[in-house]
Design a protein around this motif. Sequence first.
Motif, mmCIF file in Angstrom:
data_model
loop_
_atom_site.group_PDB
_atom_site.id
_atom_site.type_symbol
_atom_site.label_atom_id
_atom_site.label_comp_id
_atom_site.label_asym_id
_atom_site.label_seq_id
_atom_site.Cartn_x
_atom_site.Cartn_y
_atom_site.Cartn_z
ATOM 1 N N UNK A 1 0.819 -1.218 0.000
ATOM 2 C CA UNK A 1 0.000 0.000 0.000
ATOM 3 C C UNK A 1 0.853 1.269 0.000
ATOM 4 N N UNK A 2 2.126 1.141 0.336
ATOM 5 C CA UNK A 2 3.035 2.289 0.316
ATOM 6 C C UNK A 2 3.680 2.500 -1.058
ATOM 7 N N UNK A 3 3.467 1.573 -1.975
ATOM 8 C CA UNK A 3 4.009 1.711 -3.332
ATOM 9 C C UNK A 3 3.195 2.773 -4.065
ATOM 10 N N UNK A 4 3.886 3.697 -4.694
ATOM 11 C CA UNK A 4 3.205 4.766 -5.431
ATOM 12 C C UNK A 4 2.282 4.168 -6.487
ATOM 13 N N UNK A 5 1.001 4.469 -6.385
ATOM 14 C CA UNK A 5 0.011 3.982 -7.334
ATOM 15 C C UNK A 5 -0.771 2.771 -6.863
ATOM 16 N N UNK A 6 -0.379 2.184 -5.734
ATOM 17 C CA UNK A 6 -1.117 1.051 -5.161
ATOM 18 C C UNK A 6 -1.909 1.582 -3.973
ATOM 19 N N UNK A 7 -3.221 1.362 -3.974
ATOM 20 C CA UNK A 7 -4.060 1.947 -2.919
ATOM 21 C C UNK A 7 -4.722 0.936 -2.008
ATOM 22 N N UNK A 8 -4.783 -0.322 -2.411
ATOM 23 C CA UNK A 8 -5.489 -1.295 -1.581
ATOM 24 C C UNK A 8 -4.954 -2.696 -1.827
ATOM 25 N N UNK A 9 -4.954 -3.502 -0.757
ATOM 26 C CA UNK A 9 -4.577 -4.906 -0.843
ATOM 27 C C UNK A 9 -5.628 -5.702 -0.070
ATOM 28 N N UNK A 10 -6.195 -6.715 -0.722
ATOM 29 C CA UNK A 10 -7.168 -7.589 -0.069
ATOM 30 C C UNK A 10 -6.754 -9.028 -0.347
ATOM 31 N N UNK A 11 -6.709 -9.833 0.710
ATOM 32 C CA UNK A 11 -6.383 -11.245 0.581
ATOM 33 C C UNK A 11 -7.680 -12.042 0.702
ATOM 34 N N UNK A 12 -7.956 -12.855 -0.298
ATOM 35 C CA UNK A 12 -9.141 -13.715 -0.300
ATOM 36 C C UNK A 12 -8.669 -15.166 -0.187
#
Length: 93
Positions: free
Chosen positions: A30-41
């Motif tokens: 989420x700290x990578x420029x351009x990445x706003x969300x991470x969801x694990x399914x």
Amino acid sequence: MKHYIIAKFREGIDWKRLVPEITEHFQPAKAIDGVSEVVIHTSCSDKPNRFHLMIELQMTPEGLKNWDKSPVHSGWKSRYGEMLEGKAIFDCE
């Protein structure tokens, strides 16, 4: 865009035990420029022809370029790649 990593672990790998570790591994994305969300399914099926885990990242097209060269991405491949029987990558709007 959404970037999906869909993974099936090799037989004998206790993938359910790895979920908290994998979740923690992906949080810095989420700290990578351009990445706003991470969801694990995780899969709710134990059928042998099912994949086990789906990692969903919300990102911009530029974020995908940044993701590809990030330590989170390379760490995922180096730490978990040998544990995988199969993997699919899927991008969509």
